[in-house]
Design an enzyme around this catalytic site. Structure first.
Site, PDB file in Angstrom:
ATOM      1  N   HIS A 112      28.679  12.111 -90.476  1.00  0.00           N
ATOM      2  CA  HIS A 112      27.693  12.593 -91.448  1.00  0.00           C
ATOM      3  C   HIS A 112      26.892  13.717 -90.785  1.00  0.00           C
ATOM      4  O   HIS A 112      26.076  13.472 -89.912  1.00  0.00           O
ATOM      5  CB  HIS A 112      26.787  11.425 -91.860  1.00  0.00           C
ATOM      6  CG  HIS A 112      25.661  11.799 -92.746  1.00  0.00           C
ATOM      7  ND1 HIS A 112      24.544  10.994 -92.905  1.00  0.00           N
ATOM      8  CD2 HIS A 112      25.448  12.896 -93.530  1.00  0.00           C
ATOM      9  CE1 HIS A 112      23.707  11.568 -93.747  1.00  0.00           C
ATOM     10  NE2 HIS A 112      24.224  12.725 -94.127  1.00  0.00           N
ATOM     11  N   MET A 154      24.144  16.026 -90.604  1.00  0.00           N
ATOM     12  CA  MET A 154      22.795  16.391 -91.050  1.00  0.00           C
ATOM     13  C   MET A 154      22.358  17.597 -90.228  1.00  0.00           C
ATOM     14  O   MET A 154      21.449  17.522 -89.388  1.00  0.00           O
ATOM     15  CB  MET A 154      21.843  15.205 -90.883  1.00  0.00           C
ATOM     16  CG  MET A 154      22.110  14.093 -91.867  1.00  0.00           C
ATOM     17  SD  MET A 154      21.115  12.607 -91.566  1.00  0.00           S
ATOM     18  CE  MET A 154      22.212  11.754 -90.416  1.00  0.00           C
ATOM     19  N   ASP A 178      23.108   5.275 -97.608  1.00  0.00           N
ATOM     20  CA  ASP A 178      22.632   5.231 -96.226  1.00  0.00           C
ATOM     21  C   ASP A 178      21.111   5.239 -96.214  1.00  0.00           C
ATOM     22  O   ASP A 178      20.488   6.177 -96.720  1.00  0.00           O
ATOM     23  CB  ASP A 178      23.175   6.450 -95.468  1.00  0.00           C
ATOM     24  CG  ASP A 178      22.767   6.466 -94.005  1.00  0.00           C
ATOM     25  OD1 ASP A 178      22.083   5.531 -93.546  1.00  0.00           O
ATOM     26  OD2 ASP A 178      23.153   7.429 -93.306  1.00  0.00           O
ATOM     27  N   ASP A 218      25.838   9.453 -87.293  1.00  0.00           N
ATOM     28  CA  ASP A 218      24.765  10.305 -87.806  1.00  0.00           C
ATOM     29  C   ASP A 218      24.558  11.490 -86.858  1.00  0.00           C
ATOM     30  O   ASP A 218      24.003  11.338 -85.765  1.00  0.00           O
ATOM     31  CB  ASP A 218      23.467   9.515 -87.938  1.00  0.00           C
ATOM     32  CG  ASP A 218      23.521   8.511 -89.075  1.00  0.00           C
ATOM     33  OD1 ASP A 218      23.791   8.932 -90.206  1.00  0.00           O
ATOM     34  OD2 ASP A 218      23.287   7.315 -88.829  1.00  0.00           O
ATOM     35  N   MET A 265      22.666  14.788 -86.056  1.00  0.00           N
ATOM     36  CA  MET A 265      21.415  15.474 -86.393  1.00  0.00           C
ATOM     37  C   MET A 265      21.156  16.598 -85.401  1.00  0.00           C
ATOM     38  O   MET A 265      21.388  16.432 -84.198  1.00  0.00           O
ATOM     39  CB  MET A 265      20.238  14.492 -86.378  1.00  0.00           C
ATOM     40  CG  MET A 265      20.435  13.268 -87.250  1.00  0.00           C
ATOM     41  SD  MET A 265      18.985  12.196 -87.222  1.00  0.00           S
ATOM     42  CE  MET A 265      19.641  10.721 -88.005  1.00  0.00           C
ATOM     43  N   HIS A 319      29.956   4.674 -88.730  1.00  0.00           N
ATOM     44  CA  HIS A 319      29.229   5.818 -89.280  1.00  0.00           C
ATOM     45  C   HIS A 319      28.491   6.542 -88.158  1.00  0.00           C
ATOM     46  O   HIS A 319      27.733   5.930 -87.398  1.00  0.00           O
ATOM     47  CB  HIS A 319      28.232   5.330 -90.331  1.00  0.00           C
ATOM     48  CG  HIS A 319      27.514   6.422 -91.051  1.00  0.00           C
ATOM     49  ND1 HIS A 319      28.078   7.132 -92.097  1.00  0.00           N
ATOM     50  CD2 HIS A 319      26.274   6.941 -90.869  1.00  0.00           C
ATOM     51  CE1 HIS A 319      27.198   8.027 -92.539  1.00  0.00           C
ATOM     52  NE2 HIS A 319      26.106   7.943 -91.811  1.00  0.00           N
ATOM     53  N   MET A 370      21.480   9.471 -99.893  1.00  0.00           N
ATOM     54  CA  MET A 370      20.485   9.110 -98.889  1.00  0.00           C
ATOM     55  C   MET A 370      19.371   8.314 -99.574  1.00  0.00           C
ATOM     56  O   MET A 370      18.704   8.808-100.477  1.00  0.00           O
ATOM     57  CB  MET A 370      19.907  10.352 -98.220  1.00  0.00           C
ATOM     58  CG  MET A 370      20.868  11.076 -97.290  1.00  0.00           C
ATOM     59  SD  MET A 370      21.501  10.024 -95.947  1.00  0.00           S
ATOM     60  CE  MET A 370      19.992   9.505 -95.135  1.00  0.00           C
ATOM     61  N   SER A 420      26.037   1.937 -88.630  1.00  0.00           N
ATOM     62  CA  SER A 420      25.602   3.236 -88.101  1.00  0.00           C
ATOM     63  C   SER A 420      25.416   3.136 -86.597  1.00  0.00           C
ATOM     64  O   SER A 420      24.513   2.452 -86.114  1.00  0.00           O
ATOM     65  CB  SER A 420      24.290   3.662 -88.762  1.00  0.00           C
ATOM     66  OG  SER A 420      23.775   4.807 -88.120  1.00  0.00           O
TER      67      SER A 420
END
Length: 218
Positions: A66, A68, A175, A35, A37, A33, A137, A8
């Site tokens: 990913h 979010m 994750d 993330d 957000m 990966h 998750m 990540s």
């Protein structure tokens, strides 16, 4: 099924992101990966498609975005153009999940769906025939460094059993809180793609930590 290690990048040193990626490449990482957000769906704000594009230009590894975020449909095309190979949206953030997943696939990108710790696996049963990846998750999303939630193992088992019973081939990704102490149990439960952050990028030797974790799932 082959096992993949997906460091990540959120936990990396962004002042020299290309070098950080090179370290995990040397250690045998398979994916990067990302993330994403928005400070709304989760209580943190990270980065967007411009950074994903910079990451894509720095590696030949799979780039896994990913999302979010609330209303991910409005940004799917941006993350496609940024070079994402996989785009994963949250079941909890999407009203018309079937439509959103199919839209991702129409762009020629692999489509994933993620569930938070409080969301049961059975809410995904109607879309598992069309997804390429399911992300479990194993912490409440928003921050790194949290402890792995043990009930996640049951979810991984359920998804693996459903996949076998229905002759499906989606990948199971996990994750949150994965480290060298628990990665084997996560693998044994049926996980295919392991997202690891602090155990790699906050270690004294990024490449050595990547090699160690990769060996544990090989």
């Amino acid at each position: 099924m082959k096992k993949y290690l997906a460091p990540s990048i959120l936990n990396a040193d962004f002042s020299n992101i290309a070098q950080q990626i090179r370290y995990v490449e040397l250690g045998g990482a398979d994916w990067i990966h990302c993330d994403i957000m928005d400070g709304n769906f989760v209580p943190n704000l990270t980065f967007g498609p411009y950074v994903v594009n910079a990451i894509k230009k720095s590696t030949k590894l799979i780039v896994d975005s990913h999302l979010m975020i609330n209303n991910p449909d409005s940004l799917i095309e941006n993350f496609v153009e940024a070079g994402s190979d996989f785009i994963t949206v949250h079941q909890e953030a999407v009203i018309h999940l079937d439509r959103t997943l199919n839209r991702i696939k129409e762009f020629g990108v692999k489509a994933g769906v993620s569930i938070n710790p409080s969301t049961p696996v059975n809410l995904l049963f109607e879309v598992l025939e069309i997804v390429d990846l399911v992300l479990v998750m194993s912490v409440n999303p928003g921050f790194g460094g949290q402890k792995f939630l043990l009930n996640s193992l049951k979810k991984i088992h359920q998804l693996d059993s459903f996949r076998k019973e229905n002759n499906l081939n989606y990948l199971i990704q996990v994750d949150g809180g994965i480290n060298k102490e628990n990665i084997k149990s996560v693998s044994d439960a049926g996980c295919d793609v392991f997202v690891v952050g602090q155990s790699i990028f906050k270690s004294d030797n990024i490449t050595a930590s990547t090699i160690e974790l990769k060996n544990l799932i090989s």
